[in-house]
Design a protein around this motif. Structure first.
Motif, PDB file in Angstrom:
ATOM      1  N   LYS A 262       0.833  -1.204   0.000  1.00 14.47           N
ATOM      2  CA  LYS A 262       0.000   0.000   0.000  1.00 14.47           C
ATOM      3  C   LYS A 262       0.872   1.259   0.000  1.00 14.47           C
ATOM      4  CE  LYS A 262      -3.868   2.102   2.437  1.00 14.47           C
ATOM      5  NZ  LYS A 262      -4.768   1.991   3.591  1.00 14.47           N
ATOM      6  N   ARG A 263       1.992   1.200   0.718  1.00 14.36           N
ATOM      7  CA  ARG A 263       2.893   2.362   0.789  1.00 14.36           C
ATOM      8  C   ARG A 263       3.480   2.720  -0.575  1.00 14.36           C
ATOM      9  NH1 ARG A 263       4.522   0.287   5.952  1.00 14.36           N
ATOM     10  NH2 ARG A 263       4.043   1.838   7.515  1.00 14.36           N
ATOM     11  N   ILE A 264       3.553   1.742  -1.449  1.00 17.73           N
ATOM     12  CA  ILE A 264       4.159   2.006  -2.764  1.00 17.73           C
ATOM     13  C   ILE A 264       3.148   1.760  -3.887  1.00 17.73           C
ATOM     14  CG2 ILE A 264       6.559   1.689  -2.063  1.00 17.73           C
ATOM     15  CD1 ILE A 264       6.371  -1.167  -3.170  1.00 17.73           C
ATOM     16  N   SER A 265       1.914   2.079  -3.609  1.00 16.28           N
ATOM     17  CA  SER A 265       0.824   2.026  -4.594  1.00 16.28           C
ATOM     18  C   SER A 265       0.634   0.651  -5.214  1.00 16.28           C
ATOM     19  CB  SER A 265       1.050   3.080  -5.682  1.00 16.28           C
ATOM     20  OG  SER A 265       1.153   4.365  -5.122  1.00 16.28           O
ATOM     21  N   GLY A 266       0.908  -0.402  -4.449  1.00 19.51           N
ATOM     22  CA  GLY A 266       0.650  -1.760  -4.918  1.00 19.51           C
ATOM     23  C   GLY A 266       1.644  -2.301  -5.926  1.00 19.51           C
TER      24      GLY A 266
ATOM     25  N   LEU B  64       8.393  -3.388  -7.408  1.00 22.48           N
ATOM     26  CA  LEU B  64       9.186  -2.474  -6.583  1.00 22.48           C
ATOM     27  C   LEU B  64       9.311  -3.013  -5.156  1.00 22.48           C
ATOM     28  CD1 LEU B  64      10.712   0.143  -6.067  1.00 22.48           C
ATOM     29  CD2 LEU B  64       8.490   1.280  -5.720  1.00 22.48           C
ATOM     30  N   TYR B  65       8.225  -3.541  -4.615  1.00 28.49           N
ATOM     31  CA  TYR B  65       8.258  -4.094  -3.254  1.00 28.49           C
ATOM     32  C   TYR B  65       9.267  -5.239  -3.177  1.00 28.49           C
ATOM     33  CZ  TYR B  65       6.588  -5.746   1.293  1.00 28.49           C
ATOM     34  OH  TYR B  65       6.502  -6.119   2.617  1.00 28.49           O
ATOM     35  N   THR B  66       9.249  -6.088  -4.174  1.00 24.94           N
ATOM     36  CA  THR B  66      10.203  -7.204  -4.201  1.00 24.94           C
ATOM     37  C   THR B  66      11.627  -6.683  -4.245  1.00 24.94           C
ATOM     38  OG1 THR B  66       8.562  -8.601  -5.298  1.00 24.94           O
ATOM     39  CG2 THR B  66      10.864  -9.292  -5.451  1.00 24.94           C
ATOM     40  N   LYS B  67      11.858  -5.654  -5.044  1.00 24.72           N
ATOM     41  CA  LYS B  67      13.199  -5.057  -5.131  1.00 24.72           C
ATOM     42  C   LYS B  67      13.606  -4.464  -3.778  1.00 24.72           C
ATOM     43  CE  LYS B  67      15.863  -1.587  -7.614  1.00 24.72           C
ATOM     44  NZ  LYS B  67      15.869  -0.578  -8.671  1.00 24.72           N
ATOM     45  N   LEU B  68      12.664  -3.802  -3.133  1.00 24.42           N
ATOM     46  CA  LEU B  68      12.953  -3.204  -1.829  1.00 24.42           C
ATOM     47  C   LEU B  68      13.209  -4.257  -0.758  1.00 24.42           C
ATOM     48  CD1 LEU B  68      10.411  -0.248  -1.906  1.00 24.42           C
ATOM     49  CD2 LEU B  68      12.909  -0.115  -2.128  1.00 24.42           C
ATOM     50  N   LEU B  69      12.572  -5.420  -0.894  1.00 23.33           N
ATOM     51  CA  LEU B  69      12.869  -6.516   0.031  1.00 23.33           C
ATOM     52  C   LEU B  69      14.341  -6.919  -0.091  1.00 23.33           C
ATOM     53  CD1 LEU B  69       9.681  -8.720  -0.367  1.00 23.33           C
ATOM     54  CD2 LEU B  69      10.348  -7.411   1.665  1.00 23.33           C
ATOM     55  N   GLY B  70      14.871  -6.868  -1.306  1.00 24.22           N
ATOM     56  CA  GLY B  70      16.299  -7.122  -1.505  1.00 24.22           C
ATOM     57  C   GLY B  70      17.145  -6.084  -0.786  1.00 24.22           C
ATOM     58  N   SER B  71      16.672  -4.846  -0.782  1.00 25.28           N
ATOM     59  CA  SER B  71      17.380  -3.781  -0.057  1.00 25.28           C
ATOM     60  C   SER B  71      17.348  -4.024   1.448  1.00 25.28           C
ATOM     61  CB  SER B  71      16.745  -2.422  -0.363  1.00 25.28           C
ATOM     62  OG  SER B  71      16.872  -2.125  -1.721  1.00 25.28           O
ATOM     63  N   PHE B  72      16.254  -4.590   1.925  1.00 26.83           N
ATOM     64  CA  PHE B  72      16.160  -4.939   3.345  1.00 26.83           C
ATOM     65  C   PHE B  72      17.237  -5.971   3.698  1.00 26.83           C
ATOM     66  CE2 PHE B  72      14.505  -8.121   6.373  1.00 26.83           C
ATOM     67  CZ  PHE B  72      14.490  -7.347   7.522  1.00 26.83           C
ATOM     68  N   VAL B  73      17.386  -6.980   2.862  1.00 30.11           N
ATOM     69  CA  VAL B  73      18.410  -8.011   3.100  1.00 30.11           C
ATOM     70  C   VAL B  73      19.795  -7.363   3.139  1.00 30.11           C
ATOM     71  CG1 VAL B  73      19.520 -10.077   2.163  1.00 30.11           C
ATOM     72  CG2 VAL B  73      17.025  -9.892   2.153  1.00 30.11           C
ATOM     73  N   LYS B  74      20.052  -6.448   2.216  1.00 27.99           N
ATOM     74  CA  LYS B  74      21.352  -5.749   2.198  1.00 27.99           C
ATOM     75  C   LYS B  74      21.550  -4.943   3.478  1.00 27.99           C
ATOM     76  CE  LYS B  74      21.732  -5.457  -2.790  1.00 27.99           C
ATOM     77  NZ  LYS B  74      21.592  -4.609  -3.970  1.00 27.99           N
ATOM     78  N   ALA B  75      20.482  -4.304   3.954  1.00 31.65           N
ATOM     79  CA  ALA B  75      20.584  -3.519   5.193  1.00 31.65           C
ATOM     80  C   ALA B  75      20.907  -4.418   6.375  1.00 31.65           C
ATOM     81  CB  ALA B  75      19.281  -2.759   5.446  1.00 31.65           C
ATOM     82  N   ILE B  76      20.253  -5.575   6.441  1.00 31.76           N
ATOM     83  CA  ILE B  76      20.530  -6.517   7.527  1.00 31.76           C
ATOM     84  C   ILE B  76      21.995  -6.935   7.484  1.00 31.76           C
ATOM     85  CG2 ILE B  76      20.091  -8.875   8.360  1.00 31.76           C
ATOM     86  CD1 ILE B  76      17.870  -6.922   9.121  1.00 31.76           C
ATOM     87  N   ASN B  77      22.493  -7.231   6.296  1.00 34.02           N
ATOM     88  CA  ASN B  77      23.889  -7.654   6.162  1.00 34.02           C
ATOM     89  C   ASN B  77      24.860  -6.515   6.442  1.00 34.02           C
ATOM     90  OD1 ASN B  77      23.150 -10.295   5.512  1.00 34.02           O
ATOM     91  ND2 ASN B  77      23.034  -9.840   3.345  1.00 34.02           N
ATOM     92  N   THR B  78      24.499  -5.304   6.069  1.00 31.44           N
ATOM     93  CA  THR B  78      25.368  -4.146   6.279  1.00 31.44           C
ATOM     94  C   THR B  78      25.433  -3.749   7.750  1.00 31.44           C
ATOM     95  OG1 THR B  78      24.895  -3.302   4.068  1.00 31.44           O
ATOM     96  CG2 THR B  78      25.726  -1.710   5.677  1.00 31.44           C
ATOM     97  N   TYR B  79      24.277  -3.688   8.387  1.00 32.73           N
ATOM     98  CA  TYR B  79      24.215  -3.191   9.759  1.00 32.73           C
ATOM     99  C   TYR B  79      24.309  -4.279  10.809  1.00 32.73           C
ATOM    100  CZ  TYR B  79      23.002   1.069   7.376  1.00 32.73           C
ATOM    101  OH  TYR B  79      23.032   2.159   6.542  1.00 32.73           O
ATOM    102  N   ASN B  80      24.234  -5.522  10.419  1.00 36.97           N
ATOM    103  CA  ASN B  80      24.480  -6.722  11.216  1.00 36.97           C
ATOM    104  C   ASN B  80      24.667  -6.476  12.716  1.00 36.97           C
ATOM    105  OD1 ASN B  80      24.881  -9.368  11.733  1.00 36.97           O
ATOM    106  ND2 ASN B  80      26.925  -9.478  10.860  1.00 36.97           N
ATOM    107  N   VAL B  81      23.572  -6.363  13.418  1.00 35.10           N
ATOM    108  CA  VAL B  81      23.612  -6.141  14.862  1.00 35.10           C
ATOM    109  C   VAL B  81      23.660  -7.488  15.563  1.00 35.10           C
ATOM    110  CG1 VAL B  81      22.434  -5.105  16.832  1.00 35.10           C
ATOM    111  CG2 VAL B  81      22.270  -4.032  14.588  1.00 35.10           C
TER     112      VAL B  81
END
Length: 118
Positions: free
Chosen positions: A19-23, A27-44
């Motif tokens: 809904k945030r990205i007009s359905g 794009l949502y799938t691509k952004l999910l890939g960015s989430f994975v990269k963020a997890i790997n980058t910021y690895n807490v």
């Protein structure tokens, strides 16, 4: 089972994220890939120590933001609390919560990665 169905089973609010990205599913799938990269980058990791938690707060805040934007609810809610606990000076409670969310986070990341390989 589709990526979105699997994520829903893991507690992700896929519909809210879309809904945030007009359905826009692509794009949502691509952004999910960015989430994975963020997890790997910021690895807490829960083994943080010391008295200056600024770096841990920055990392957890970045993951909180990325997961919130995509409605990855279990991760977002946990990291929101972790940031608050660290800012309040309660690293032990933050560490405990991080230990609880990491297995869920790992399942979500593994789910996304398994579908990105298709």
């Amino acid at each position: 089972m589709s990526l979105f169905d699997e994520l829903r089973e893991l507690g992700v609010d896929v519909d809210g994220g879309l809904k945030r990205i007009s359905g826009n599913e692509k794009l949502y799938t691509k952004l999910l890939g960015s989430f994975v990269k963020a997890i790997n980058t910021y690895n807490v990791k829960p083994d943080f120590d010391g008295t200056d938690y600024n770096e841990v707060i920055e990392k957890t805040h970045a993951i909180k933001g990325t997961s919130g934007n995509l409605s990855i609810t279990p991760v977002y809610e946990a990291y929101t609390k972790i940031v608050d606990l660290l800012r309040a000076g309660d690293p032990e409670a933050a560490r405990t919560l991080l230990e609880e969310v990491l297995p869920i986070q790992e399942k979500i990341v593994a789910c996304i990665e398994s579908h990105m390989e298709d």
